[in-house]
Motif scaffolding. Structure first.
Motif, mmCIF file in Angstrom:
data_model
loop_
_atom_site.group_PDB
_atom_site.id
_atom_site.type_symbol
_atom_site.label_atom_id
_atom_site.label_comp_id
_atom_site.label_asym_id
_atom_site.label_seq_id
_atom_site.Cartn_x
_atom_site.Cartn_y
_atom_site.Cartn_z
ATOM 1 N N ASP A 90 0.781 -1.281 0.013
ATOM 2 C CA ASP A 90 -0.089 0.112 0.419
ATOM 3 C C ASP A 90 0.846 0.798 0.042
ATOM 4 O OD1 ASP A 90 -1.928 -1.460 0.096
ATOM 5 O OD2 ASP A 90 -2.158 -1.854 2.618
ATOM 6 N N GLY A 91 2.575 1.185 -0.419
ATOM 7 C CA GLY A 91 3.134 2.059 -0.187
ATOM 8 C C GLY A 91 3.592 2.853 1.356
ATOM 9 N N VAL A 92 3.370 1.964 2.354
ATOM 10 C CA VAL A 92 3.741 2.122 3.795
ATOM 11 C C VAL A 92 4.507 1.866 3.903
ATOM 12 C CG1 VAL A 92 3.035 2.048 6.103
ATOM 13 C CG2 VAL A 92 1.216 2.194 4.321
ATOM 14 N N ARG A 93 5.732 3.024 4.418
ATOM 15 C CA ARG A 93 7.244 3.088 4.954
ATOM 16 C C ARG A 93 7.163 1.727 6.159
ATOM 17 N NH1 ARG A 93 11.367 7.192 5.395
ATOM 18 N NH2 ARG A 93 13.477 5.564 5.626
ATOM 19 N N HIS A 94 8.009 1.161 6.447
ATOM 20 C CA HIS A 94 7.900 0.956 7.464
ATOM 21 C C HIS A 94 10.107 0.421 7.743
ATOM 22 C CE1 HIS A 94 4.088 -1.271 7.915
ATOM 23 N NE2 HIS A 94 4.117 -0.893 6.786
ATOM 24 N N VAL A 95 10.296 1.055 8.755
ATOM 25 C CA VAL A 95 11.458 1.183 9.425
ATOM 26 C C VAL A 95 11.792 0.757 10.634
ATOM 27 C CG1 VAL A 95 13.501 3.116 9.595
ATOM 28 C CG2 VAL A 95 11.611 3.035 7.534
#
Length: 208
Positions: A90-95
């Motif tokens: 969904d284009g959500v960034r996870h760091v």
């Protein structure tokens, strides 16, 4: 929905590179065939400045290599630890980072396998189709030793499963048929030089 999750928690905004990378040093990435990649890693038992410094180095090394995740044994360190900076579908960034990760078993009835292209910084330049569940749940700890639970879907789930494989001593090409494994190694041989030239240019731009 928030556009960035750091250590599994939503944040309003976040820099292009994780702040840890500013304090890191680039390390050499081990390649498939190196013994450290092909045996289970040791549990982290000491949480402190040495662990934090390793995480800093891993973030910078991952960004230089343009990866979405990096395990400690990929920089030659025999510890159960990985870092990531990865989008989901969904284009959500996870760091974040996770110490002593364990991939939770999923209910087989609710598990959907997705076969998509997968690469690895330790098999430079190769991409092969690998079936992975479309959801992953990883339990572990942060660098202070606090319990951590990270959930991912889509491409981020693939990343979590791929990096947990690494700390268990498995490289993604171990999941391929003999024929496909041979093809991945051929791709790496053909593309290695270009990959390393790109990494060197990226390193210069990030550390100038």
């Amino acid at each position: 929905m928030p556009s960035v999750f750091v250590q599994g928690r939503p944040v309003g905004s976040y820099p292009r590179l994780a702040p840890e990378a500013r304090h890191g040093t680039v390390r050499r990435i081990t390649e498939v065939g190196a013994e450290v990649l092909h045996k289970p890693c040791r549990d982290v038992t000491e949480f402190g400045p040495d662990l934090a410094a390793l995480i800093n180095d891993m973030f910078l090394t991952m960004y230089v290599a343009e990866g979405a995740g990096l395990a400690a044994n990929q920089v030659g360190v025999d510890l159960r630890l990985f870092v990531y900076d990865c989008p989901d579908d969904d284009g959500v960034r996870h760091v974040g980072h996770i110490v002593n990760p364990v991939l939770a078993p999923l209910d087989p009835t609710g598990r959907r396998l997705i076969e998509e292209g997968e690469g690895c910084l330790s098999v430079p330049g190769a991409t092969m189709e690998v079936p992975r569940p479309d959801r992953a749940v990883v339990r572990g700890y942060d660098k202070e030793g606090a319990p951590l639970l990270i959930e991912g879907t889509g491409y981020f789930a693939r990343c979590l499963a791929h990096e947990t494989d690494h700390v268990n001593g498995q490289v993604y090409i171990d999941r391929l048929s003999r024929r496909d494994r041979k093809e991945a190694l051929r791709q790496a041989t053909d593309r290695r030089e270009d990959v390393y030239a790109r990494r060197a240019a990226k390193e210069r731009s990030l550390t100038a």
